[in-house]
Structure formats: C-alpha cells, structure tokens
Design a protein around this motif. Structure first.
Motif, PDB file in Angstrom:
ATOM      1  N   PHE A   1       0.766  -1.206   0.193  1.00  0.00           N
ATOM      2  CA  PHE A   1      -0.187   0.038   0.143  1.00  0.00           C
ATOM      3  C   PHE A   1       0.749   1.315  -0.139  1.00  0.00           C
ATOM      4  O   PHE A   1       0.555   2.409   0.247  1.00  0.00           O
ATOM      5  CB  PHE A   1      -1.089   0.193   1.295  1.00  0.00           C
ATOM      6  CG  PHE A   1      -2.025  -0.904   0.869  1.00  0.00           C
ATOM      7  CD1 PHE A   1      -3.166  -0.494  -0.119  1.00  0.00           C
ATOM      8  CD2 PHE A   1      -2.294  -2.087   1.969  1.00  0.00           C
ATOM      9  CE1 PHE A   1      -4.086  -1.467  -0.089  1.00  0.00           C
ATOM     10  CE2 PHE A   1      -3.263  -2.787   1.672  1.00  0.00           C
ATOM     11  CZ  PHE A   1      -4.198  -2.683   0.703  1.00  0.00           C
TER      12      PHE A   1
ATOM     13  N   GLN B   1      -0.453   3.825  -2.184  1.00  0.00           N
ATOM     14  CA  GLN B   1      -1.811   4.320  -1.849  1.00  0.00           C
ATOM     15  C   GLN B   1      -1.513   5.551  -0.861  1.00  0.00           C
ATOM     16  O   GLN B   1      -2.219   6.466  -0.871  1.00  0.00           O
ATOM     17  CB  GLN B   1      -2.560   3.442  -1.270  1.00  0.00           C
ATOM     18  CG  GLN B   1      -3.721   3.886  -0.795  1.00  0.00           C
ATOM     19  CD  GLN B   1      -4.976   2.690  -0.470  1.00  0.00           C
ATOM     20  OE1 GLN B   1      -5.529   1.821  -1.262  1.00  0.00           O
ATOM     21  NE2 GLN B   1      -5.026   2.240   0.872  1.00  0.00           N
TER      22      GLN B   1
ATOM     23  N   MET C   1      -6.236   5.159  -9.353  1.00  0.00           N
ATOM     24  CA  MET C   1      -5.780   4.048  -8.895  1.00  0.00           C
ATOM     25  C   MET C   1      -5.070   3.074  -9.934  1.00  0.00           C
ATOM     26  O   MET C   1      -5.366   3.004 -11.244  1.00  0.00           O
ATOM     27  CB  MET C   1      -6.894   2.871  -8.322  1.00  0.00           C
ATOM     28  CG  MET C   1      -7.181   3.257  -7.032  1.00  0.00           C
ATOM     29  SD  MET C   1      -8.543   2.014  -6.762  1.00  0.00           S
ATOM     30  CE  MET C   1      -8.658   2.441  -4.767  1.00  0.00           C
TER      31      MET C   1
ATOM     32  N   HIS D   1      -3.681  -1.295  -9.824  1.00  0.00           N
ATOM     33  CA  HIS D   1      -3.753  -2.377  -8.620  1.00  0.00           C
ATOM     34  C   HIS D   1      -3.873  -3.573  -9.579  1.00  0.00           C
ATOM     35  O   HIS D   1      -4.144  -3.700 -10.717  1.00  0.00           O
ATOM     36  CB  HIS D   1      -4.700  -2.067  -7.739  1.00  0.00           C
ATOM     37  CG  HIS D   1      -6.151  -2.055  -8.217  1.00  0.00           C
ATOM     38  ND1 HIS D   1      -6.809  -3.266  -8.662  1.00  0.00           N
ATOM     39  CD2 HIS D   1      -6.844  -1.128  -8.486  1.00  0.00           C
ATOM     40  CE1 HIS D   1      -7.933  -3.015  -8.958  1.00  0.00           C
ATOM     41  NE2 HIS D   1      -8.000  -1.563  -9.260  1.00  0.00           N
TER      42      HIS D   1
END
Lengths: 341, 395
Positions: free
Chosen positions: A243, A246, A320, A322
């Motif tokens: 993460f 993020q 995003m 991912h």
C-alpha cells in the motif's frame, strides 16, 4: 461433545442445524421460539450505524514504514546504469552487486528476514543499451550460496545456474546486452523457490539501440512476502511495501508519456495482473518489439513475465492502479497516480 | 548434641530466609547472564490467542487477544478475509507476556457470513481468529438479559423441577425400588461427571499455553472433591451422619455447576450467532436435565421435606443455567468456563461418593449385596438414560 469454547466451525454448525431439523416437530416449535427470543432483532442494530467511529477505517495498512531504510518512491524512478567505460570502441558497464541478509519492512512494522541484492528488495534496476558489454562483479556476503541468473542471451557459464557462489566468494558475470526488452535477474540456487521468495530478484532493462521516445519512466516489480513461512504470501506489493503508493501517490504530469517497466517476481501465485483506472495503455510484451501488441487497461502476468506499459493521463486527479486479482490488491498491491496539470 | 528446639530468635528467622536469599542471588545471576546457553539469534517465541471475537455494531469487529508466550508480541497489521485492514488496539499494539489487548477493526460485515481475521506481528508471524457466522453480539441490554434468563430458565430450572415432580411417584417404590433410584442416580452422575470433565478439559485446551489449562482443570476438580469431602466430615462431627436432605442439596449444587456449563454452551452458541445450534442445545439439554431431578430427589425419598426445600433444590440445580447463559452471552471467558466446569466435576464426584455411601449403608443394614441386580440395573439404566439423551446434544 458439548461446545463451550468460542469457535464453532461453520461445518459443525451446518451439521448441527441438519440434526436439529431431524429432531422434528418439537424441535421446530422450540427452535422457532428460541430464534425469536434471541435472534435477529434489528432494532438492536440501530446504534451500530453511528459507530463508524474510526477516522479512516478501511482497507490498507496502519502506520508507515521507515523510509530511511528503503524508499519505494526513490526506487520507482531509479535506474542503475553502472560504471560506464569505453573499451575497444564499445561501451562497457560494470556493476558490483552483493548478496546480503537483511531485515526489510514489507508493511509498516512487519519485518521480513530477506536475502537481498545490495541490501534492498527488489535489487537495483540494472539498465544498459543493446550491444553493451556488461560486467557484474557478484560478491556473496550471505550465509548461503547464491548466484545471479540474468534473463537474456549469454554463454552457458554465465547463466548463474551451475556456478554456485559460496558465502564469502565472488564471481564475475560478463556478457553482451541482448535482446533489448524488459527483463529480470534473480538467484538460481536450489531450492529455487526459497531463494526467490526471500528477495533475490530485480529488474534488468536493455534499451534498443535507437532508444525509445522520451517519457517519465518507472519500474514496478510486483512481489509478495510469505511472512509466516507457510507457503503463501501474507503481503503483496509493487516494489515491496504494501500500500505504499496508496499512502504516497506517484505524481505524474497530465498528457506526459509515462513508461512503466513491469516485472512480475511473485512467488506462490501463478498469475498477477496490472490494471489502470480511467485509462488504457499500450502494452509491449517482454519489451522485445517496438510495436505494442495490445491497447488495454488490464494485463495478466504469469511468474517471471514482464513487459512495458505506456500511457498518458488526459485528466488531472487521483487514479488507482492495482492488481485486478482483488486479493492481491487488498493485501497491498495497490497504488495511486496523482496526475497534475 | 544440643537441644533441637533452641529459641526462635532473629537468628532463626535469618536461617529461614537464607535459602530464599540464595535463590534471589541465583535468579539475579540467571537474569543478568542468561542460563549459560543464551542465544540472541533465536527468534522470539510468539503465541497470541484470540479469546473472543465480538461484533458489537454492524461496522465493527472486536478481537480480544491474550499473549500466552514468554516474549511480548507486537501486532503491526490486521487482515479481515485476506485484506489488510485499518485497526486500533488498546491499551497498545504490544501485548506483554500474559497480557491481553483489544483490537477494534472498523469493518462493515455481512450478517450470516463467515470471517477470518489475521493478525501479523512485527516478525511476520500470523495469528488467526474466526467469526463462524456473523451476527450482532448481543449487548448488555435489559431485553437481552431477560431473554437469556428465559432460556436458562427453561433449560435448567423447568426440567429439574419436572424431574422433582417424580418425587411422590418414587416415594411409593418401596425400599429396593428406592435403592434402584439411588443407583440410577449414581449412573446419571457418573455420566455427568465424565461429560463435565471432558468439557472442562476441552475448554482448557483452548486457553493460552501459560494457563496450563488441562492440569489446572484436573487439579481444581480433585481439590473440589477433597474439599467437599473434608467439609462434609466437618459438618458430621457434631450431628453424626449428614442428613439426606443436605446430600440432596449437594447433589443439586453439583448438578447446578454442571448446568452452568450447559448454560455457557448455549449462551456461547447464541452469542456466536449460531441460533440453530443454540436452539438445538436447548432442546437437548432440556431433555437431558429432566433426569437430574430424579437424582436430586433420590436421597430424600424417605424424608418429607417442605415445599420450600423443593423450590430451593430446583433453583440450586437448575438456576445456574441462567447464570451460564448470561456469562457466555455477555462476557464469555474460556478460563472462567473451564474453572466452573472443573469445580462442577469435583462437586459431582463428591455427590457420587455420598450417594454410593447411602447405598452401601443400606446394603449393610439389609444384608443384601451392594451390587445387587437392582442396584446394577439402576446404575446401568442411569448411564443408558444419559447416553440416550446425550445423543441429542452431540454435535
């Protein structure tokens, strides 16, 4: 056997429910009563909705890693061209790489006893141009034998498979950079799985002679860590820290070409993937052709598979990127691009 | 040589303290220098047990953990169904040895689904907790309190009272018939003690290692038995034999502790959301417990106690089931459950001893063999009845 302890498995529960059904009419009557007596009275839930309580509850890690040890943001755009020299009219690049044992932080506070090239996982991103002479001085500072196996063309004795480098020993790999593309290097000592899962891998990029168009370039090594050694990963990531992007989005410029070298170094799971939000990318499998094979927003990559993704963002804001394997995404392989004007 | 019993002055006190002083020095040396085989390279022993998982609101999972290992355990990350999740931990992320902590995870769960919770320590070790079936954990509301009490009432008090209603019928059985009932009681209690003890051991097995759960349970059972035997003798010192009524009370007490365990099982099942299992346990235990009334009534068949005694016996034998559902429903602790059950097993053992003595004395008086056909038959019938009714609660 009576159940007093906390955990009653779902299977036991279903079995019990089945037998309960067989008890018949009296069971049914009493059952209905007890169910009503204790059960699913939703009025009791009311106070729940106000209790969202925690400031930022959600998917992710708590806290942050120690960036003085390893900063994924610095790693992202760092390409190691080695010591460059001219020898007999051609470019020679020389690197010194050591294998070391080091504890790395794979999620805030969670340490993993890694084997690492130059003390970092992934190892440095080695970069050369097609036709360069490459020389890698490999020193084993670990307690186990290790090697470096480069993907690409090279003589048999430079393959990093049969020439084990014992603790304290060193070996010099020397070969030419070809073919151009996005490759990887990793240890090839048996047990192979162990030597790779421990962190002995990195990206190895060979540029075509004519080069590629100017772009904001970055490397993303997809990896995972089996922190409890049960043969499955507890933490997934791009460039090791779950993460991280993020919490620390990757800043890019609007309309600027972004080129991502993607390497899947994941162990235990066969397939990883890469998905970009609100955008599509040109995909160059293994990076060995100058024409993209696909224009897509999701690419599956098997173990050891890699490629180059090129994209531009036309809108500012956060987007995003991912794994489209949701499990990997929720266990750390998740990041954000922050597109700025 | 000199007298053995010299004065007990300060020197005597010092002599007593001397070994303790030596022990202190030894411990200090070991603490400072290690045991001579100190190894810094050995990873810490981490042992974290989730003792309870509660779902107090629709968007919250609360995990109570206890550190059963010799080293502190720091929980760095938490997962819910294989997704890393934000969490808060009180009093802190590091749980000291023998310490406990509470992990609160803001997670919107789905009713009726199963959840796996993972805790990742600083060393990457993982610990797990389970929500087999998600339903709201009943809060300590007056409403839930009465509903649990109601369940405990009809699992414990009602069947025991119904069993006691056999009293007038049993009284007309005659002497050998009464002995049959007493033997039956021993059979019932024999089953109950095995059942209770196995439950206690099973529960103790889920405790963190440092509690030494199983030896503790067995010791508590043995000490309860011996303690009750000893105190029974104390009561008899003045008045000769302990009265049959007091034997009945002790049977009711032992059965009560056993029923507390049943209440715990039911309360835990409901608290875990296993309504069907809980309901099923209610049926099974209710059937099971009607026989307990016979056991309680057996010693007093030759007496004629007042009604208030019967009410007292029914409450003592059945009432703890209510307590059990409360404990398990609102504050389940495997440690308390194991201890209660162990005490219950000891109490039942002591009652078996008492009732067997009654039988033996009667056989002495009547000059019939203690293991007569009717006594053996009663014993077997007791075990058989318990086995048959236990089939209903074996899941």
């Amino acid at each position: 056997m009576r159940r007093v302890e906390g955990a009653v498995s779902r299977r036991d529960f279903l079995r019990a429910a089945g037998v309960a059904g067989a008890v018949g009419v009296s069971g049914g009557l009493l059952g209905a009563h007890a169910g009503r007596a204790l059960g699913q009275d939703h009025s009791g839930h009311a106070m729940g909705s106000e209790m969202t309580g925690m400031s930022h509850g959600g998917n992710g890690t708590a806290g942050d890693v120690d960036l003085s040890r390893f900063d994924p943001m610095k790693f992202l755009r760092h390409f190691d061209y080695g010591q460059e020299r001219r020898e007999g009219g051609r470019t020679v690049r020389e690197w010194e790489i050591s294998a070391e044992e080091v504890d790395i932080e794979v999620a805030p506070g969670v340490m993993y006893p890694a084997w690492a090239y130059n003390g970092q996982v992934p190892g440095p991103t080695l970069r050369a141009t097609e036709g360069d002479r490459l020389r890698v001085v490999f020193k084993n500072r670990g307690a186990h034998p290790h090697t470096i196996h480069f993907h690409g063309f090279h003589p048999a004795n430079m393959d990093g498979v049969f020439e084990m480098v014992g603790p304290g020993q060193e070996f010099v790999y020397e070969f030419d950079a070809e073919p151009f593309g996005c490759h990887l290097y990793h240890c090839h000592t048996m047990p192979l799985k162990k030597h790779i899962e421990k962190g002995l891998y990195g990206a190895f990029i060979i540029d075509p002679k004519e080069g590629r168009p100017e772009a904001d370039e970055m490397v993303m090594v997809l990896n995972g860590f089996d922190t409890n050694f049960d043969g499955a990963n507890e933490v997934y990531a791009v460039n090791t820290v779950a993460f991280h992007h993020q919490k620390h989005p990757v800043k890019i410029k609007k309309d600027e070409l972004v080129r991502i070298y993607v390497v899947n170094a994941l162990e235990f799971d066969f397939i990883n993937s890469f998905h970009t939000h609100a955008n599509f990318f040109d995909y160059y499998p293994t990076g060995t052709k100058l024409e993209p094979s696909e224009f897509t927003d999701t690419k599956m990559l098997a173990q050891g598979e890699r490629g180059i993704m090129e994209l531009r963002y036309g809108f500012p804001g956060r987007f995003m990127f991912h794994a489209h394997v949701s499990e990997f995404a929720e266990l750390g392989w998740m990041g954000l691009f922050e597109v700025e004007e | 040589m000199g007298k053995t019993n010299k004065g007990r002055g300060p020197v005597w006190v010092l002599l007593g303290l001397l070994p303790l002083l030596g022990l202190g020095v030894l411990l200090a040396l070991i603490t400072l220098n290690g045991a001579g085989i100190g190894r810094e390279d050995v990873p810490p022993v981490e042992d974290l047990t989730a003792t309870r998982v509660a779902l107090p609101t629709e968007n919250e999972i609360v995990v109570h953990v206890t550190n059963g290992g010799p080293d502190p355990v720091t929980v760095e990350q938490v997962t819910v169904n294989e997704a890393l999740w934000d969490f808060e931990m009180t009093p802190g992320n590091t749980v000291p040895p023998r310490g406990s902590a509470e992990i609160t995870i803001p997670y919107t769960w789905v009713e009726g689904e199963a959840y796996g919770i993972g805790m990742i320590s600083a060393t990457g070790t993982t610990f797990e907790a389970e929500v087999p079936l998600a339903v709201l954990t009943p809060g300590l509301t007056g409403d839930a309190f009465w509903r649990y009490a109601l369940i405990g009432f009809y699992v414990g008090v009602v069947p025991v009272s119904l069993g006691l209603l056999w009293y007038p019928f049993l009284r007309r059985l005659g002497s050998s018939g009464m002995n049959f009932v007493l033997a039956l009681t021993v059979g019932l209690l024999f089953w109950l003690v095995l059942d209770t003890l196995l439950d206690a051991v099973e529960t103790a097995g889920t405790l963190p290692g440092f509690f030494s759960g199983v030896p503790m349970v067995l010791s508590v059972t043995a000490l309860t038995l011996l303690g009750l035997l000893g105190s029974g003798r104390l009561f008899r010192r003045g008045g000769g034999e302990s009265s049959r009524l007091s034997t009945s009370y002790r049977i009711a007490g032992g059965i009560g502790l056993h029923n507390l365990g049943e209440g715990l099982a039911i309360g835990a099942a409901f608290a875990l959301g296993e309504v069907a299992l809980g309901t099923f346990l209610v049926i099974g235990f209710t059937l099971h417990n009607i026989t307990e009334g016979i056991g309680i009534a057996a010693p007093i068949l030759k007496e004629r106690p007042s009604l208030s005694h019967f009410i007292g016996l029914a409450l003592l034998g059945g009432g703890p089931a209510i307590l059990g559902t409360w404990i398990a429903g609102f504050a389940y602790s495997p440690l308390a459950a194991a201890l209660f059950l162990a005490v219950g097993a000891g109490a039942i053992l002591q009652v078996i001893y008492e009732v067997s003595r009654l039988l033996l004395k009667d056989s002495e008086r009547s000059r019939k063999p203690a293991l007569s056909a009717s006594n053996l038959g009663g014993l077997t019938a007791g075990v058989a009845i318990m086995y048959a009714t236990a089939l209903l609660v074996s899941v």
